[in-house]
Design a protein around this motif. Structure first.
Motif, PDB file in Angstrom:
ATOM      1  N   ASN A   1       0.823  -1.220   0.000  1.00  0.00           N
ATOM      2  CA  ASN A   1       0.000   0.000   0.000  1.00  0.00           C
ATOM      3  C   ASN A   1       0.851   1.261   0.000  1.00  0.00           C
ATOM      4  O   ASN A   1       0.544   2.239  -0.683  1.00  0.00           O
ATOM      5  N   ALA A   2       1.939   1.230   0.778  1.00  0.00           N
ATOM      6  CA  ALA A   2       2.806   2.413   0.840  1.00  0.00           C
ATOM      7  C   ALA A   2       3.434   2.665  -0.533  1.00  0.00           C
ATOM      8  O   ALA A   2       3.504   3.809  -0.994  1.00  0.00           O
TER       9      ALA A   2
ATOM     10  N   LEU B   1       3.356   5.945  -2.912  1.00  0.00           N
ATOM     11  CA  LEU B   1       4.606   6.568  -3.379  1.00  0.00           C
ATOM     12  C   LEU B   1       4.519   6.868  -4.879  1.00  0.00           C
ATOM     13  O   LEU B   1       4.871   7.959  -5.340  1.00  0.00           O
ATOM     14  N   VAL B   2       3.981   5.884  -5.621  1.00  0.00           N
ATOM     15  CA  VAL B   2       3.921   6.031  -7.079  1.00  0.00           C
ATOM     16  C   VAL B   2       2.784   6.970  -7.476  1.00  0.00           C
ATOM     17  O   VAL B   2       2.974   7.943  -8.215  1.00  0.00           O
ATOM     18  N   SER B   3       1.561   6.709  -6.924  1.00  0.00           N
ATOM     19  CA  SER B   3       0.401   7.482  -7.400  1.00  0.00           C
ATOM     20  C   SER B   3       0.505   8.957  -7.010  1.00  0.00           C
ATOM     21  O   SER B   3      -0.017   9.822  -7.696  1.00  0.00           O
TER      22      SER B   3
ATOM     23  N   ILE C   1       8.437   7.834   0.896  1.00  0.00           N
ATOM     24  CA  ILE C   1       7.266   7.676   1.765  1.00  0.00           C
ATOM     25  C   ILE C   1       7.724   7.044   3.074  1.00  0.00           C
ATOM     26  O   ILE C   1       8.611   6.190   3.086  1.00  0.00           O
ATOM     27  N   VAL C   2       7.153   7.525   4.166  1.00  0.00           N
ATOM     28  CA  VAL C   2       7.493   7.016   5.502  1.00  0.00           C
ATOM     29  C   VAL C   2       6.329   6.135   5.948  1.00  0.00           C
ATOM     30  O   VAL C   2       5.229   6.627   6.193  1.00  0.00           O
TER      31      VAL C   2
ATOM     32  N   LYS D   1      12.111   4.739  -0.758  1.00  0.00           N
ATOM     33  CA  LYS D   1      12.463   5.770  -1.741  1.00  0.00           C
ATOM     34  C   LYS D   1      11.895   5.421  -3.112  1.00  0.00           C
ATOM     35  O   LYS D   1      11.606   4.262  -3.386  1.00  0.00           O
ATOM     36  N   ARG D   2      11.847   6.452  -3.954  1.00  0.00           N
ATOM     37  CA  ARG D   2      11.374   6.241  -5.332  1.00  0.00           C
ATOM     38  C   ARG D   2      12.257   5.231  -6.069  1.00  0.00           C
ATOM     39  O   ARG D   2      11.796   4.444  -6.873  1.00  0.00           O
ATOM     40  N   SER D   3      13.551   5.239  -5.697  1.00  0.00           N
ATOM     41  CA  SER D   3      14.493   4.314  -6.351  1.00  0.00           C
ATOM     42  C   SER D   3      14.237   2.863  -5.953  1.00  0.00           C
ATOM     43  O   SER D   3      14.809   1.949  -6.532  1.00  0.00           O
ATOM     44  N   GLY D   4      13.405   2.648  -4.947  1.00  0.00           N
ATOM     45  CA  GLY D   4      13.153   1.293  -4.446  1.00  0.00           C
ATOM     46  C   GLY D   4      13.945   0.997  -3.184  1.00  0.00           C
ATOM     47  O   GLY D   4      13.692   0.003  -2.494  1.00  0.00           O
TER      48      GLY D   4
END
Ligand code: PMT
Length: 398
Positions: free
Chosen positions: A333-334, A338-340, A346-347, A369-372
């Motif tokens: 879900n997190a 993060l993506v949408s 995201i914490v 992080k966005r990088s994964g």
């Protein structure tokens, strides 16, 4: 770090007061100048003569100075100090600090102090665990003071557990670590959201949640300590915010949207920890909705998503951080959020973890992080979590 620093040491009544003698020696060894304020009852545990000899300065306890016929000025002492360390801090003095009670020289000096205040609680197991004591520790942290947590071990009563004042060597280490000048956010504008929102259905009722604002206020305090220009948009919370933070109080999600979007364009780093209501009543009744014999249904409409709106209009160079409060399929879900919402990080905190989420003074988070890249952190105080989050943000920005 402590060389040439003026350290004011407050000592209150506790068996751990004997450790204050070691603390004075270590401060002197580190090159600091030390003055000591001792409460009347602390004199039962450690003598003014010992502390005066070790600190090479007179020890202060009363306003009236019998030797000179003058008075010991709390204002002068407070202005003199670069740092104020209260160790050991008893439950009694702690409660008075929280309430602003000022019935001795130590408390008057504390109220006059503008320098950083460190406090090292010391008390017996049962006292330390009492909810009111824990609440007071939290309140002092929320006022921007720095907690040196009590350790665990054998206590003077013979009980085993938390409450022992931290060892002097570790107190010095923690103060030194904190005193390293941190300007990692100097010149940056930081926007933080905190607390709940309230969605009124009539003049007396509203929909809300349990957010206390502790996570967001801790972030704001830490960001401003790092030299950032901090704006905190917060819903209804009981916490006080330090003067170094520009606070913008709001009530509803709509008000939070307007306030956040006002500061957003000029912000370099945005951290949205508020628990914003996703829905609001479709209509706001002008007067109190009367009880009737039949059931009552409430039509809800969707609130605007502040974070998503920001993600969609984010400029190059802005760093956008959201929070995710989950109860199941947490990481999945997190990640979706993060993506949408087009976030940089995201914490994630989960209500399944004891001591995490709403209202606790602790939190257990995973930074995604966005990088994964992912960093799972253990349960820590919200001040420490704020430090970890901002450490990560600063590392990325530099
Ligand atoms: O305040 P405390 O008592 O210290 O508790 C801290 C906390 C649990 C509130 C905090 O750690 C936290 O998790 N905050 C986010 C809570 C939440 O609403 O999460 P969410 O998964 O529903 O929202 C995701 C993100 O979108 C959040 O950053 C939220 O601020 C944001 N959002 C949500 C809805 C909306 N309409 N606008 C938003 O900006």
């Amino acid at each position: 770090m402590l060389h040439n620093k003026k350290v004011l040491l407050g000592v209150t009544a506790s068996i751990a007061a004997y450790k204050a003698t070691y603390l004075v020696r270590l401060f002197i060894k580190a090159g600091a100048e030390v003055r000591v304020i001792l409460t009347e009852s602390a004199k039962d545990f450690v003598t003014p003569l010992t502390l005066s000899t070790l600190s090479k300065n007179p020890v202060y306890s009363e306003y009236f100075n019998g030797k000179t016929g003058g008075w010991n000025s709390h204002v002068e002492l407070a202005e003199w100090a670069d740092i104020f360390v209260i160790a050991p801090l008893s439950a009694n003095t702690m409660a008075k600090m929280v309430q602003g009670i000022c019935d001795n020289l130590l408390l008057a000096t504390y109220l006059s102090a503008r320098c950083p205040v460190f406090f090292a609680p010391a008390m017996d197991l049962e006292m330390y665990q009492k909810p009111i004591v824990q609440e007071n520790i939290e309140s002092l942290q929320m006022m921007g003071h720095i907690l040196i947590p009590a350790g665990s071990g054998e206590l003077a009563s013979g009980l085993e557990g938390e409450g022992r004042m931290e060892e002097p060597e570790n107190i010095i280490k923690q103060i030194e670590q904190y005193s390293i000048p941190d300007n990692s956010l100097k010149g940056k504008k930081i926007l933080i959201s905190a607390g709940p929102t309230r969605e009124y259905l009539d003049p007396v009722r509203y929909i809300s949640n349990h957010s206390s604002g502790k996570m967001g206020v801790s972030l704001a305090i830490e960001a401003s300590r790092r030299g950032g220009e901090v704006t905190l948009v917060h819903g209804p919370i009981k916490l006080k915010t330090p003067p170094s933070v520009k606070a913008h109080p709001v009530v509803s999600a709509d008000e939070m949207f307007e306030a956040c979007m006002k500061y957003f364009p000029e912000s370099d780093v945005i951290v949205m920890s508020a628990a914003v209501a996703d829905y609001k009543p479709a209509q706001l009744a002008v007067s109190k909705i009367k009880k009737s014999d039949s059931d009552f249904s409430l039509a809800l409409v969707k609130n605007r998503d502040i974070l998503k709106t920001m993600g969609e209009s984010k400029k190059e160079g802005q760093y956008l951080v959201g929070f995710a409060l989950e109860t199941e399929n947490e990481r999945e879900n997190a990640n979706k959020k993060l993506v949408s919402k087009k976030l940089d990080m995201i914490v994630l905190n989960s209500l399944k973890d004891e001591g995490a989420g709403f209202d606790h003074s602790t939190n257990k988070v995973t930074l995604i992080k966005r990088s994964g890249a992912m960093l799972e952190l253990p349960l820590k105080s919200k001040s420490e979590v704020a430090r970890d989050i901002l450490n990560d943000i600063c590392r990325t920005l530099i």
